[in-house]
Design a protein around this motif. Sequence first.
Motif, PDB file in Angstrom:
ATOM      1  N   LYS A  81       1.286  -1.328   0.586  1.00  0.00           N
ATOM      2  CA  LYS A  81      -0.116  -0.040  -0.161  1.00  0.00           C
ATOM      3  C   LYS A  81       1.499   1.295   0.131  1.00  0.00           C
ATOM      4  CE  LYS A  81      -2.949   2.106   3.033  1.00  0.00           C
ATOM      5  NZ  LYS A  81      -3.694   2.303   3.981  1.00  0.00           N
ATOM      6  N   ALA A  82       1.082   1.561  -0.886  1.00  0.00           N
ATOM      7  CA  ALA A  82       2.042   3.053  -1.295  1.00  0.00           C
ATOM      8  C   ALA A  82       1.194   4.537  -0.218  1.00  0.00           C
ATOM      9  CB  ALA A  82       2.253   3.650  -2.910  1.00  0.00           C
ATOM     10  N   THR A  83       0.908   4.125  -0.060  1.00  0.00           N
ATOM     11  CA  THR A  83      -0.185   5.464   1.056  1.00  0.00           C
ATOM     12  C   THR A  83       0.425   4.933   2.241  1.00  0.00           C
ATOM     13  OG1 THR A  83      -1.963   4.724   0.625  1.00  0.00           O
ATOM     14  CG2 THR A  83      -1.663   6.156  -1.461  1.00  0.00           C
ATOM     15  N   ASP A  84       0.823   4.200   2.984  1.00  0.00           N
ATOM     16  CA  ASP A  84       1.171   3.701   4.016  1.00  0.00           C
ATOM     17  C   ASP A  84       1.758   4.913   4.881  1.00  0.00           C
ATOM     18  OD1 ASP A  84       0.044   1.776   5.651  1.00  0.00           O
ATOM     19  OD2 ASP A  84       1.851   0.176   4.958  1.00  0.00           O
ATOM     20  N   GLY A  85       1.851   6.122   5.725  1.00  0.00           N
ATOM     21  CA  GLY A  85       2.396   6.485   6.469  1.00  0.00           C
ATOM     22  C   GLY A  85       1.821   7.907   6.358  1.00  0.00           C
ATOM     23  N   ILE A  86       1.022   8.674   5.047  1.00  0.00           N
ATOM     24  CA  ILE A  86       0.534   9.389   4.467  1.00  0.00           C
ATOM     25  C   ILE A  86      -0.540   9.961   5.532  1.00  0.00           C
ATOM     26  CG2 ILE A  86      -0.368  11.040   3.063  1.00  0.00           C
ATOM     27  CD1 ILE A  86       1.056   9.401   0.752  1.00  0.00           C
ATOM     28  N   GLU A  87      -1.069  10.586   6.354  1.00  0.00           N
ATOM     29  CA  GLU A  87      -1.454  10.880   7.172  1.00  0.00           C
ATOM     30  C   GLU A  87      -3.175  11.424   5.701  1.00  0.00           C
ATOM     31  OE1 GLU A  87      -3.890  14.881  10.021  1.00  0.00           O
ATOM     32  OE2 GLU A  87      -1.821  14.501   9.536  1.00  0.00           O
ATOM     33  N   PRO A  88      -4.285  10.537   5.593  1.00  0.00           N
ATOM     34  CA  PRO A  88      -4.958  10.551   5.254  1.00  0.00           C
ATOM     35  C   PRO A  88      -6.459  11.488   5.226  1.00  0.00           C
ATOM     36  CG  PRO A  88      -6.061   8.566   6.841  1.00  0.00           C
ATOM     37  CD  PRO A  88      -4.310   9.205   6.308  1.00  0.00           C
ATOM     38  N   ALA A  89      -6.809  12.421   4.182  1.00  0.00           N
ATOM     39  CA  ALA A  89      -7.410  13.581   4.366  1.00  0.00           C
ATOM     40  C   ALA A  89      -8.961  12.704   4.404  1.00  0.00           C
ATOM     41  CB  ALA A  89      -7.084  14.053   3.217  1.00  0.00           C
ATOM     42  N   LYS A  90      -9.812  13.620   5.402  1.00  0.00           N
ATOM     43  CA  LYS A  90     -11.134  12.810   4.991  1.00  0.00           C
ATOM     44  C   LYS A  90     -11.524  13.986   4.120  1.00  0.00           C
ATOM     45  CE  LYS A  90     -12.380  10.386   9.368  1.00  0.00           C
ATOM     46  NZ  LYS A  90     -12.511  10.904  10.616  1.00  0.00           N
ATOM     47  N   MET A  91     -13.064  13.555   3.455  1.00  0.00           N
ATOM     48  CA  MET A  91     -13.607  14.066   2.462  1.00  0.00           C
ATOM     49  C   MET A  91     -13.206  15.997   2.741  1.00  0.00           C
ATOM     50  SD  MET A  91     -15.207  14.289   0.113  1.00  0.00           S
ATOM     51  CE  MET A  91     -16.328  15.451  -1.231  1.00  0.00           C
ATOM     52  N   HIS A 150     -20.856  22.335   4.054  1.00  0.00           N
ATOM     53  CA  HIS A 150     -20.276  21.099   4.125  1.00  0.00           C
ATOM     54  C   HIS A 150     -21.283  19.760   4.659  1.00  0.00           C
ATOM     55  CE1 HIS A 150     -16.249  21.661   4.558  1.00  0.00           C
ATOM     56  NE2 HIS A 150     -16.265  22.980   5.208  1.00  0.00           N
ATOM     57  N   ASP A 151     -22.780  20.505   4.241  1.00  0.00           N
ATOM     58  CA  ASP A 151     -23.426  19.190   4.521  1.00  0.00           C
ATOM     59  C   ASP A 151     -23.838  18.515   2.688  1.00  0.00           C
ATOM     60  OD1 ASP A 151     -25.140  21.093   3.103  1.00  0.00           O
ATOM     61  OD2 ASP A 151     -27.276  20.195   3.924  1.00  0.00           O
ATOM     62  N   HIS A 152     -22.888  18.249   2.084  1.00  0.00           N
ATOM     63  CA  HIS A 152     -22.964  16.895   1.888  1.00  0.00           C
ATOM     64  C   HIS A 152     -22.635  16.185   1.394  1.00  0.00           C
ATOM     65  CE1 HIS A 152     -20.197  20.092  -1.113  1.00  0.00           C
ATOM     66  NE2 HIS A 152     -19.405  20.107   0.139  1.00  0.00           N
ATOM     67  N   ASP A 153     -23.983  15.109   0.378  1.00  0.00           N
ATOM     68  CA  ASP A 153     -24.648  13.602   1.281  1.00  0.00           C
ATOM     69  C   ASP A 153     -23.976  12.339   0.168  1.00  0.00           C
ATOM     70  OD1 ASP A 153     -27.429  14.591  -0.756  1.00  0.00           O
ATOM     71  OD2 ASP A 153     -25.541  14.774  -1.499  1.00  0.00           O
ATOM     72  N   HIS A 154     -22.274  13.482  -0.139  1.00  0.00           N
ATOM     73  CA  HIS A 154     -21.935  11.811  -0.633  1.00  0.00           C
ATOM     74  C   HIS A 154     -21.052  12.116   0.079  1.00  0.00           C
ATOM     75  CE1 HIS A 154     -20.975  16.020  -3.536  1.00  0.00           C
ATOM     76  NE2 HIS A 154     -20.045  15.817  -2.329  1.00  0.00           N
ATOM     77  N   ALA A 155     -20.292  10.909   0.005  1.00  0.00           N
ATOM     78  CA  ALA A 155     -18.580  10.550   0.199  1.00  0.00           C
ATOM     79  C   ALA A 155     -18.500  10.376   1.725  1.00  0.00           C
ATOM     80  CB  ALA A 155     -17.957  10.301  -0.201  1.00  0.00           C
ATOM     81  N   HIS A 156     -19.040  11.310   2.553  1.00  0.00           N
ATOM     82  CA  HIS A 156     -19.063  11.439   3.692  1.00  0.00           C
ATOM     83  C   HIS A 156     -18.157  10.994   4.800  1.00  0.00           C
ATOM     84  CE1 HIS A 156     -20.278  15.793   6.095  1.00  0.00           C
ATOM     85  NE2 HIS A 156     -19.132  15.760   6.549  1.00  0.00           N
ATOM     86  N   GLY A 157     -17.208  11.018   5.641  1.00  0.00           N
ATOM     87  CA  GLY A 157     -15.832  10.273   6.613  1.00  0.00           C
ATOM     88  C   GLY A 157     -15.570  10.066   5.829  1.00  0.00           C
ATOM     89  N   GLU A 158     -15.502   9.557   4.709  1.00  0.00           N
ATOM     90  CA  GLU A 158     -13.948   8.435   3.951  1.00  0.00           C
ATOM     91  C   GLU A 158     -13.392   8.923   3.483  1.00  0.00           C
ATOM     92  OE1 GLU A 158     -16.114   6.635   0.595  1.00  0.00           O
ATOM     93  OE2 GLU A 158     -17.356   5.612   1.807  1.00  0.00           O
ATOM     94  N   PHE A 159     -12.353   8.898   2.995  1.00  0.00           N
ATOM     95  CA  PHE A 159     -10.625   9.195   2.714  1.00  0.00           C
ATOM     96  C   PHE A 159     -10.906   9.559   1.762  1.00  0.00           C
ATOM     97  CE2 PHE A 159      -9.654   6.370   7.059  1.00  0.00           C
ATOM     98  CZ  PHE A 159      -9.160   7.930   8.066  1.00  0.00           C
ATOM     99  N   ASP A 160     -10.155  10.621   1.566  1.00  0.00           N
ATOM    100  CA  ASP A 160      -9.892  10.943   0.507  1.00  0.00           C
ATOM    101  C   ASP A 160      -8.899  10.069  -0.595  1.00  0.00           C
ATOM    102  OD1 ASP A 160      -9.392  11.965  -2.104  1.00  0.00           O
ATOM    103  OD2 ASP A 160      -9.029  14.053  -1.505  1.00  0.00           O
ATOM    104  N   PRO A 161      -9.247   9.164  -1.408  1.00  0.00           N
ATOM    105  CA  PRO A 161      -7.684   8.157  -1.905  1.00  0.00           C
ATOM    106  C   PRO A 161      -6.365   9.400  -2.477  1.00  0.00           C
ATOM    107  CG  PRO A 161      -9.332   8.190  -3.253  1.00  0.00           C
ATOM    108  CD  PRO A 161      -9.909   9.567  -1.838  1.00  0.00           C
TER     109      PRO A 161
END
Length: 330
Positions: free
Chosen positions: A110-120, A147-158
């Motif tokens: 997993k090449a993103t290991d160690g990167i602080e993943p951003a939330k949506m 911020h009340d988007h109803d999509h992908a809320h709370g998921e990590f941004d890849p």
Amino acid sequence: MRTKLKSAVVGALLAGTSLIASSGIALAGEKIKVVASFSILGDFVQKVGGDHVEVTTLVGADGDAHVYEPKPDDAKAMASAKLVFVNGLAFEGWLDRLVESSGYKGPLIKATDGIEPAKMEEGHEDHAEGEKKGDHDHAEGEKKDDHDHDHAHGEFDPHAWQSAANAQVYVKNIAEALCAAEAASCDTFKANADSYSKELGALHAEIKAAVAKVPKKRRNVITSHDAFGYFSKAYGIKFHAPEGVSTESEASAKDVAKLIKQIRKDKASALFVENISDQRLIEQISKETGLAIGGALYSDALSSKEGPAGTYIDMMKHNTKLLTEAMAGS
Ligand SMILES: [Zn+2]
């Protein structure tokens, strides 16, 4: 007839001999077969692995990894690979099934290991000015409501590669994995990673400097999907998009209407299509808002070798040029 046959046999024997000889040579300098899930990652792996790796990239130039459908050749490449590199952060939703069907049992890096993943939300709106430390002054009370988007809320941004500083982490992870796979070439991998990482550091500074020249109030643009959260956070441009962090779910009419309202309110300075997505939505928004399309940004995939974004560094330079020129206005 007889001589003909004889020479054919001799020919075959000779061919056989040379075949053995050449495969012997191939064995001595055998390349590590690796798979990279998408083109940007494939470029990183090639840069670090150099002559020691044979990279198969699954989602190629201009391809959309969010909605990719693996092909039989992908399973074959994976079955014979020693290492498989992926982005992670739920970017490649199709990957687990492919790994399973291919029978691949090696490491999945997993090449993103160690990167602080951003939330949506992060880097999406109010983190856009790069104000990581200190003043989180949410002065305008209406920000929360935005911020009340109803999509992908709370998921990590890849889309972590959209910051060149993060790309350095990808490179470090790749070097470590290659070293583990072939210790004898580790010095080479480390040297390749070091010199490439220096280039990435210079790129990072170059993008920062280029964006800094654009007045802050002009740094407000529209793209097709939320692929630029990390770019936003690292370099200080606000991005809005009708689609969320994945292209899987289409933008609703409500999303689009809301975005158009926002463009008018915030006076967005430019509108961009992306190399991986359908342009019609952005064209529609352009028509309705009168905002011109500033070109095509390379978000989730490189261009072909001949195109303007054939490598990661060229991609970031190309995007930065388009963004800063369009934001500066003419
Ligand atoms: Zn994306």
